[in-house]
Design an enzyme around this catalytic site. Structure first.
Site, PDB file in Angstrom:
ATOM      1  N   SER A  23       6.094  10.525 -28.890  1.00  0.00           N
ATOM      2  CA  SER A  23       6.304  11.351 -30.084  1.00  0.00           C
ATOM      3  C   SER A  23       6.324  10.529 -31.366  1.00  0.00           C
ATOM      4  O   SER A  23       6.057  11.066 -32.442  1.00  0.00           O
ATOM      5  CB  SER A  23       7.619  12.130 -29.967  1.00  0.00           C
ATOM      6  OG  SER A  23       7.534  13.047 -28.916  1.00  0.00           O
ATOM      7  N   GLU A  37      10.537  21.562 -36.035  1.00  0.00           N
ATOM      8  CA  GLU A  37      10.215  21.109 -34.687  1.00  0.00           C
ATOM      9  C   GLU A  37      10.973  21.898 -33.627  1.00  0.00           C
ATOM     10  O   GLU A  37      12.201  22.010 -33.682  1.00  0.00           O
ATOM     11  CB  GLU A  37      10.529  19.619 -34.498  1.00  0.00           C
ATOM     12  CG  GLU A  37      10.029  19.148 -33.137  1.00  0.00           C
ATOM     13  CD  GLU A  37      10.538  17.786 -32.695  1.00  0.00           C
ATOM     14  OE1 GLU A  37       9.830  17.136 -31.910  1.00  0.00           O
ATOM     15  OE2 GLU A  37      11.635  17.370 -33.091  1.00  0.00           O
ATOM     16  N   ASP A  69       9.602  19.692 -24.949  1.00  0.00           N
ATOM     17  CA  ASP A  69       9.308  18.377 -24.363  1.00  0.00           C
ATOM     18  C   ASP A  69      10.336  17.982 -23.302  1.00  0.00           C
ATOM     19  O   ASP A  69       9.977  17.480 -22.232  1.00  0.00           O
ATOM     20  CB  ASP A  69       9.289  17.353 -25.495  1.00  0.00           C
ATOM     21  CG  ASP A  69       9.137  15.916 -25.011  1.00  0.00           C
ATOM     22  OD1 ASP A  69       8.079  15.619 -24.424  1.00  0.00           O
ATOM     23  OD2 ASP A  69      10.059  15.110 -25.227  1.00  0.00           O
ATOM     24  N   HIS A 112       9.932  16.989 -19.378  1.00  0.00           N
ATOM     25  CA  HIS A 112      10.407  15.742 -18.754  1.00  0.00           C
ATOM     26  C   HIS A 112      11.291  16.047 -17.544  1.00  0.00           C
ATOM     27  O   HIS A 112      11.290  15.292 -16.573  1.00  0.00           O
ATOM     28  CB  HIS A 112      11.206  14.905 -19.757  1.00  0.00           C
ATOM     29  CG  HIS A 112      10.359  14.179 -20.760  1.00  0.00           C
ATOM     30  ND1 HIS A 112       9.469  13.184 -20.400  1.00  0.00           N
ATOM     31  CD2 HIS A 112      10.248  14.307 -22.101  1.00  0.00           C
ATOM     32  CE1 HIS A 112       8.858  12.729 -21.491  1.00  0.00           C
ATOM     33  NE2 HIS A 112       9.303  13.397 -22.536  1.00  0.00           N
TER      34      HIS A 112
HETATM   35 ZN   LIG Z   1       8.603  13.392 -24.565  1.00  0.00          ZN
END
Ligand SMILES: [Zn+2]
Length: 348
Positions: free
Chosen positions: A72, A238, A243, A247
């Site tokens: 990122s 954001e 994300d 993960h």
């Molecule tokens: Zn990530």
């Protein structure tokens, strides 16, 4: 009759002025939001997403300077500043030179600026717009750079990096030109020209764990505040934890975070449609989890996912755009071109 002619002239002149006005920019980044995350979220939402309301669609190549799979920091820097750099690096190019972000360029042009995240405000993506630092993990140093910055409004977690520091400094006290608020109500009623809202001591919890305030409310309140401070404005929003769901290879996590981001996109799009002078760009920094949409049911609103990695993948990510200069964002291009296109949109 002459009254009618002068009225017509007035309309022509004022519409000419309106077209000449610099547009607001709202850049929305779904961290780790690849096409499969969008597809899954859409089917889980009974075959509907706010993204269907956008005008132009492009594809962004996300690779870092020397690695196929980006993180990122490198990707945030590419979009914020138009330069491919090394993974882990924020706002610094491969020749170790600090580079200006689109937020800072907009500031130079008289824009008001805002950063909103569902992670901490010192996390890689928001930091890419105000920090220049060799490692994204230097959270306390990134907080120090925010202290020295002049972004008008920021909302995100990570309070401890400001007031529980190794150097014993209390940046919240030091930033005495800022009003640090504790709620969106306080934000709305504040008359300060600079506002910070540190939502959590650490990283904010997940949406499923009850994170608040909701991102769509953060967006609505911030847009109102920006308008009262004076347009034009640049805002980055954001959806940070799509994300983290990737993960964790946790489909419920991904879907719930996407759902909130999708609601926020709808709010922002509704605003842009009523405003007429706001460019909205929705994209991702990369895909996370190597997600495949392997099953589900439209009527029940379910989506089943299979992940192929605990990390990021290198697939291109979509870019959706709406508003003035939105057509610039069609086609296939490097993620650095998102910066170039935003720059073009704000340059007369
Ligand atoms: Zn990530």
């Amino acid at each position: 009759m002459s009254k009618l002619i002068s009225l017509l002239l007035l309309i022509i002149i004022t519409s000419g002025i309106a077209q000449d006005k610099s547009p607001n920019i709202i850049l929305m980044i779904g961290d780790g939001m690849g096409l499969t995350q969008i597809s899954s979220g859409m089917y889980a939402n009974k075959n509907s997403t706010a993204l269907e309301g956008f005008e132009f669609i492009g594809l962004s190549k996300t690779h870092a300077f020397d690695q196929l799979i980006t993180d990122s920091a490198a990707s945030g820097t590419a979009m914020a500043s138009g330069v491919k750099t090394y993974n882990g690096v924020i706002g610094i190019d491969t020749k170790n030179k600090s580079i200006k972000s689109i937020l800072e360029i907009c500031q130079d042009k008289g824009y008001k600026t805002a950063l909103l995240a569902t992670s901490s405000i010192v996390h890689a993506t928001p930091a890419s717009f105000y920090a220049n630092i060799p490692s994204r993990r230097q959270y306390q140093d990134i907080a120090l750079q925010l202290r020295e910055h002049s972004v008008d409004l920021f909302i995100g977690g990570g309070k401890k990096h400001f007031n529980k520091r190794d150097d014993k400094r209390n940046l919240i006290e030091e930033m005495n030109n800022y009003h640090f608020v504790k709620s969106l109500e306080e934000l709305s009623s504040s008359e300060s020209k600079k506002i910070g809202y540190l939502t959590y001591k650490d990283e904010p919890p997940t949406k499923l764990e009850g994170r608040s305030p909701a991102l769509e409310d953060m967006a609505s309140s911030s847009i109102k505040k920006m308008k009262s401070l004076g347009e034009p404005f640049f805002m980055m929003i954001e959806g940070s934890q799509i994300d983290w769901g990737g993960h964790s290879n946790d489909m419920d996590y991904v879907l719930s975070e996407f759902k909130e981001f999708n609601t926020t996109i709808q709010r922002v799009l509704n605003y842009a449609k009523s405003d007429g002078n706001t460019l909205v760009i929705v994209t991702a920094d990369h895909e996370t989890g190597g997600l495949t949409l392997s099953g589900g049911n439209i009527k029940r609103g379910t989506a089943k996912g299979t992940f192929s990695t605990k990390g990021h993948s290198a697939a291109m990510v979509p870019v959706f755009s709406y508003g003035p200069k939105a057509e610039l964002f069609k086609g296939i291009y490097e993620n650095t071109a998102i910066f170039d296109k935003m720059l073009k949109a704000v340059t007369k």
